[in-house]
Design a protein around this motif. Structure first.
Motif, PDB file in Angstrom:
ATOM      1  N   GLU A 167       0.824  -1.214   0.000  1.00 53.96           N
ATOM      2  CA  GLU A 167       0.000   0.000   0.000  1.00 53.96           C
ATOM      3  C   GLU A 167       0.855   1.259   0.000  1.00 53.96           C
ATOM      4  O   GLU A 167       0.680   2.152  -0.831  1.00 53.96           O
ATOM      5  CB  GLU A 167      -0.915  -0.010   1.232  1.00 53.96           C
ATOM      6  CG  GLU A 167      -1.880   1.163   1.260  1.00 53.96           C
ATOM      7  CD  GLU A 167      -2.709   1.180   2.538  1.00 53.96           C
ATOM      8  OE1 GLU A 167      -3.249   2.253   2.858  1.00 53.96           O
ATOM      9  OE2 GLU A 167      -2.805   0.137   3.222  1.00 53.96           O
ATOM     10  N   LYS A 168       1.820   1.349   0.931  1.00 48.41           N
ATOM     11  CA  LYS A 168       2.631   2.561   1.050  1.00 48.41           C
ATOM     12  C   LYS A 168       4.062   2.364   0.563  1.00 48.41           C
ATOM     13  O   LYS A 168       4.748   3.339   0.256  1.00 48.41           O
ATOM     14  CB  LYS A 168       2.661   3.028   2.510  1.00 48.41           C
ATOM     15  CG  LYS A 168       1.290   3.413   3.057  1.00 48.41           C
ATOM     16  CD  LYS A 168       1.388   3.956   4.472  1.00 48.41           C
ATOM     17  CE  LYS A 168       1.802   2.880   5.464  1.00 48.41           C
ATOM     18  NZ  LYS A 168       1.804   3.356   6.858  1.00 48.41           N
ATOM     19  N   GLY A 169       4.522   1.121   0.529  1.00 49.61           N
ATOM     20  CA  GLY A 169       5.916   0.853   0.213  1.00 49.61           C
ATOM     21  C   GLY A 169       6.146   0.401  -1.213  1.00 49.61           C
ATOM     22  O   GLY A 169       5.549   0.925  -2.154  1.00 49.61           O
ATOM     23  N   LEU A 170       6.995  -0.610  -1.359  1.00 46.46           N
ATOM     24  CA  LEU A 170       7.382  -1.100  -2.679  1.00 46.46           C
ATOM     25  C   LEU A 170       6.934  -2.542  -2.893  1.00 46.46           C
ATOM     26  O   LEU A 170       7.479  -3.261  -3.727  1.00 46.46           O
ATOM     27  CB  LEU A 170       8.912  -1.009  -2.829  1.00 46.46           C
ATOM     28  CG  LEU A 170       9.512   0.396  -2.685  1.00 46.46           C
ATOM     29  CD1 LEU A 170      11.031   0.316  -2.554  1.00 46.46           C
ATOM     30  CD2 LEU A 170       9.119   1.280  -3.864  1.00 46.46           C
ATOM     31  N   GLY A 171       5.910  -2.955  -2.128  1.00 45.86           N
ATOM     32  CA  GLY A 171       5.445  -4.337  -2.177  1.00 45.86           C
ATOM     33  C   GLY A 171       4.855  -4.746  -3.509  1.00 45.86           C
ATOM     34  O   GLY A 171       4.747  -5.943  -3.806  1.00 45.86           O
ATOM     35  N   GLN A 172       4.474  -3.782  -4.341  1.00 47.66           N
ATOM     36  CA  GLN A 172       3.906  -4.117  -5.645  1.00 47.66           C
ATOM     37  C   GLN A 172       4.982  -4.532  -6.652  1.00 47.66           C
ATOM     38  O   GLN A 172       4.681  -5.029  -7.729  1.00 47.66           O
ATOM     39  CB  GLN A 172       3.088  -2.937  -6.203  1.00 47.66           C
ATOM     40  CG  GLN A 172       3.885  -1.716  -6.600  1.00 47.66           C
ATOM     41  CD  GLN A 172       4.066  -0.747  -5.437  1.00 47.66           C
ATOM     42  OE1 GLN A 172       4.223  -1.147  -4.301  1.00 47.66           O
ATOM     43  NE2 GLN A 172       4.027   0.549  -5.754  1.00 47.66           N
ATOM     44  N   TYR A 173       6.263  -4.313  -6.273  1.00 42.92           N
ATOM     45  CA  TYR A 173       7.370  -4.720  -7.139  1.00 42.92           C
ATOM     46  C   TYR A 173       7.947  -6.046  -6.633  1.00 42.92           C
ATOM     47  O   TYR A 173       7.981  -6.313  -5.441  1.00 42.92           O
ATOM     48  CB  TYR A 173       8.485  -3.674  -7.115  1.00 42.92           C
ATOM     49  CG  TYR A 173       8.075  -2.311  -7.616  1.00 42.92           C
ATOM     50  CD1 TYR A 173       8.154  -1.987  -8.970  1.00 42.92           C
ATOM     51  CD2 TYR A 173       7.613  -1.334  -6.729  1.00 42.92           C
ATOM     52  CE1 TYR A 173       7.788  -0.722  -9.425  1.00 42.92           C
ATOM     53  CE2 TYR A 173       7.239  -0.069  -7.174  1.00 42.92           C
ATOM     54  CZ  TYR A 173       7.327   0.226  -8.522  1.00 42.92           C
ATOM     55  OH  TYR A 173       6.965   1.463  -8.968  1.00 42.92           O
ATOM     56  N   ALA A 203      16.692   2.959  -6.497  1.00 48.09           N
ATOM     57  CA  ALA A 203      17.245   1.718  -7.063  1.00 48.09           C
ATOM     58  C   ALA A 203      16.151   0.861  -7.690  1.00 48.09           C
ATOM     59  O   ALA A 203      16.292   0.358  -8.819  1.00 48.09           O
ATOM     60  CB  ALA A 203      17.981   0.936  -5.976  1.00 48.09           C
ATOM     61  N   VAL A 204      15.047   0.699  -6.976  1.00 45.19           N
ATOM     62  CA  VAL A 204      13.955  -0.155  -7.460  1.00 45.19           C
ATOM     63  C   VAL A 204      13.312   0.433  -8.709  1.00 45.19           C
ATOM     64  O   VAL A 204      13.063  -0.279  -9.704  1.00 45.19           O
ATOM     65  CB  VAL A 204      12.901  -0.371  -6.350  1.00 45.19           C
ATOM     66  CG1 VAL A 204      11.654  -1.042  -6.906  1.00 45.19           C
ATOM     67  CG2 VAL A 204      13.491  -1.203  -5.211  1.00 45.19           C
ATOM     68  N   LYS A 205      13.056   1.726  -8.698  1.00 46.03           N
ATOM     69  CA  LYS A 205      12.304   2.328  -9.803  1.00 46.03           C
ATOM     70  C   LYS A 205      13.159   2.641 -11.026  1.00 46.03           C
ATOM     71  O   LYS A 205      12.621   2.920 -12.102  1.00 46.03           O
ATOM     72  CB  LYS A 205      11.604   3.592  -9.309  1.00 46.03           C
ATOM     73  CG  LYS A 205      10.487   3.284  -8.308  1.00 46.03           C
ATOM     74  CD  LYS A 205       9.691   4.513  -7.948  1.00 46.03           C
ATOM     75  CE  LYS A 205       8.505   4.143  -7.056  1.00 46.03           C
ATOM     76  NZ  LYS A 205       7.722   5.339  -6.677  1.00 46.03           N
ATOM     77  N   THR A 214      11.446  -9.735 -12.366  1.00 45.08           N
ATOM     78  CA  THR A 214      12.023  -9.393 -11.060  1.00 45.08           C
ATOM     79  C   THR A 214      13.048  -8.280 -11.232  1.00 45.08           C
ATOM     80  O   THR A 214      13.764  -8.216 -12.229  1.00 45.08           O
ATOM     81  CB  THR A 214      12.705 -10.632 -10.431  1.00 45.08           C
ATOM     82  OG1 THR A 214      11.727 -11.650 -10.248  1.00 45.08           O
ATOM     83  CG2 THR A 214      13.342 -10.305  -9.093  1.00 45.08           C
ATOM     84  N   ILE A 215      13.112  -7.409 -10.224  1.00 48.29           N
ATOM     85  CA  ILE A 215      14.102  -6.325 -10.221  1.00 48.29           C
ATOM     86  C   ILE A 215      15.263  -6.768  -9.328  1.00 48.29           C
ATOM     87  O   ILE A 215      15.095  -6.921  -8.115  1.00 48.29           O
ATOM     88  CB  ILE A 215      13.480  -5.010  -9.690  1.00 48.29           C
ATOM     89  CG1 ILE A 215      12.331  -4.568 -10.602  1.00 48.29           C
ATOM     90  CG2 ILE A 215      14.541  -3.925  -9.579  1.00 48.29           C
ATOM     91  CD1 ILE A 215      11.525  -3.414 -10.047  1.00 48.29           C
ATOM     92  N   ASP A 216      16.418  -6.986  -9.925  1.00 48.11           N
ATOM     93  CA  ASP A 216      17.607  -7.405  -9.180  1.00 48.11           C
ATOM     94  C   ASP A 216      18.393  -6.162  -8.743  1.00 48.11           C
ATOM     95  O   ASP A 216      18.860  -5.390  -9.580  1.00 48.11           O
ATOM     96  CB  ASP A 216      18.502  -8.303 -10.040  1.00 48.11           C
ATOM     97  CG  ASP A 216      17.872  -9.665 -10.287  1.00 48.11           C
ATOM     98  OD1 ASP A 216      17.371 -10.265  -9.321  1.00 48.11           O
ATOM     99  OD2 ASP A 216      17.876 -10.122 -11.455  1.00 48.11           O
ATOM    100  N   ILE A 217      18.512  -6.010  -7.422  1.00 46.47           N
ATOM    101  CA  ILE A 217      19.264  -4.868  -6.885  1.00 46.47           C
ATOM    102  C   ILE A 217      20.583  -5.388  -6.324  1.00 46.47           C
ATOM    103  O   ILE A 217      20.618  -6.068  -5.299  1.00 46.47           O
ATOM    104  CB  ILE A 217      18.474  -4.136  -5.777  1.00 46.47           C
ATOM    105  CG1 ILE A 217      17.093  -3.711  -6.287  1.00 46.47           C
ATOM    106  CG2 ILE A 217      19.264  -2.935  -5.268  1.00 46.47           C
ATOM    107  CD1 ILE A 217      17.128  -2.699  -7.400  1.00 46.47           C
ATOM    108  N   SER A 218      21.661  -5.050  -7.008  1.00 50.48           N
ATOM    109  CA  SER A 218      22.995  -5.500  -6.603  1.00 50.48           C
ATOM    110  C   SER A 218      23.697  -4.402  -5.810  1.00 50.48           C
ATOM    111  O   SER A 218      23.222  -3.263  -5.724  1.00 50.48           O
ATOM    112  CB  SER A 218      23.823  -5.847  -7.833  1.00 50.48           C
ATOM    113  OG  SER A 218      24.020  -4.678  -8.615  1.00 50.48           O
TER     114      SER A 218
END
Length: 424
Positions: A167-173, A203-205, A214-218
């Motif tokens: 809802e408020k965070g990045l849980g949709q990614y 980083a995510v966006k 999937t978004i891979d954050i290294s």
């Protein structure tokens, strides 16, 4: 308009606050105030991103009071009047007043009666020391609480919460944040949760999805988004602290080149905060009384570096690092205070001598307070033989002087001379 992640994740209840558990944890002072609905105005002071606004927001949310945010430097008396009118109409308002140390006299005079009546619960936020920078009239009507940089564990908790909140965070990614990236994100921001969350969001966006959606954050992505270099973070997250430890030990061991190397790692990582803080500790812990002037010059160098920022700040810091390395060393002052603290904490002390007790009140003389005290300035050389320690520890010696450097050798000679004069 999309609000930043740090703003969206701001807690609405006291139980949602990350960190500062000495203030908001179960049974602690702010938690008790909220649960008992006995709120009083307060000042929260500490570094940016440590939860001052979050605490204010959570207090308002937990008590169901209206919550308003103003800035003492930029908002006007008229803005305060709007909040005051709202308080009259709807009851108590929790007002977060940022940069409260910038509050001018006109706004202060307007606020004071509202605080007295409880119409406004003021929560002042500042990065400045309130005992120095805030008007006594405001201080006397508020409780003062210090907030501290969040621990890496606190920041990891907040990051995981943000990644799981749809809802408020990045849980949709669908995000795969590597262990190295998580460790760097939680340590590189020096306890500033706002920076960590906003770096995570960038980083995510800004990272494309892979074939599995999937978004891979290294680690390299987080380095880019924070604009800081990793010191070689490992899964345990020890690298940051290893560099700081090696830096201090190199100065303590008088190795100029090693100290400059480890300072260079911290500078390249953009970690000015850790570098200057550790340098101040080193000056007084490892050089201390052997060269007090070097300690003073280190303070000046740190002030200059903070004013300049990086990269220019590296120049005054290099001056201080080289001088501290080549200076004589002494830890006698630190050892002395630790010895005294050990007695205090173990209860190994007695009654303060009667002649040293406060005598500035009616009836003190009848109680024998201060009666036989001898004022040193009334005697030759402004000194008189007199007992200062309690009877139980009257011969105690906490300070063990060294001869490491001209200054401490002179202090040692004076200390031993005085001890002999006292009869020790």
């Amino acid at each position: 308009m999309q609000q930043p992640l740090a703003y969206r994740m701001r807690p609405t209840k006291i139980d949602e606050i990350v960190g500062q558990q000495d203030l908001v944890g179960p049974g602690k002072i702010i938690n008790r105030m909220v649960k008992a609905k006995l709120l009083s105005s307060m000042i929260l002071y500490g570094p940016p991103g440590t939860g001052k606004t979050s605490i204010a927001s959570a207090i308002a949310g937990s008590t169901k009071y209206a919550f308003r945010v103003l800035n003492a430097a930029t908002d006007t008396k008229k803005d305060l009047q709007v909040v005051a009118e709202e308080a009259k109409m709807s009851g108590t308002v929790v007002l977060l007043l940022d940069e409260i140390h910038r509050l001018d006299k006109t706004k202060q005079d307007f606020l004071l009666p509202l605080l007295e009546k409880g119409a406004i619960i003021l929560i002042g936020a500042t990065t400045e020391n309130p005992y120095i920078n805030i008007n006594p009239a405001i201080r006397s009507r508020t409780q003062i609480f210090e907030v501290h940089p969040l621990s890496p564990a606190d920041i990891c908790q907040a990051i995981q919460r943000a990644l799981g909140d749809s809802e408020k965070g990045l849980g949709q990614y669908k995000v795969n944040l590597s262990d190295e990236a998580m460790q760097f994100l939680s340590t590189a921001t020096n306890g500033d949760l706002r920076s960590a969350l906003n770096g995570l969001e960038l980083a995510v966006k800004s990272t494309p999805k892979n074939d599995q959606d999937t978004i891979d954050i290294s680690l390299s992505v987080i380095e880019e988004c924070l604009q800081r270099k990793s010191l070689g973070a490992d899964k345990s997250g020890d690298a940051h602290y290893d560099v700081i430890s090696a830096f201090q030990k190199s100065i303590r061991g008088s190795d100029v080149d090693a100290a400059l190397h480890y300072a260079g790692r911290l500078i390249e990582a953009g970690d000015l905060v850790s570098l200057v803080r550790r340098l101040l500790v080193i000056a007084y812990e490892d050089v201390g009384l052997a060269n007090p002037a070097a300690c003073e010059r280190t303070v000046d160098a740190v002030y200059a570096a903070n004013q300049l920022g990086l990269p220019e700040g590296r120049i005054p810091l290099a001056n201080a690092i080289i001088e501290l390395c080549l200076s004589p060393k002494s830890n006698s002052a630190m050892t002395a205070i630790d010895n005294a603290l050990s007695d205090v904490r173990s209860g190994n002390f007695g009654e303060i001598p009667l002649w040293l007790k406060d005598a500035h009140y009616k009836g003190a003389k009848k109680l024998g307070r201060g009666v036989t005290y001898q004022y040193p300035h009334d005697f030759p050389n402004d000194w008189v033989k007199q007992q200062y320690l309690p009877d139980k520890i009257k011969n105690k010696q906490y300070y063990q002087p060294k001869d490491n450097g001209r200054i401490e050798k002179a202090l040692k000679d004076q200390y031993l001379k005085l001890r002999r004069s006292f009869g020790h």
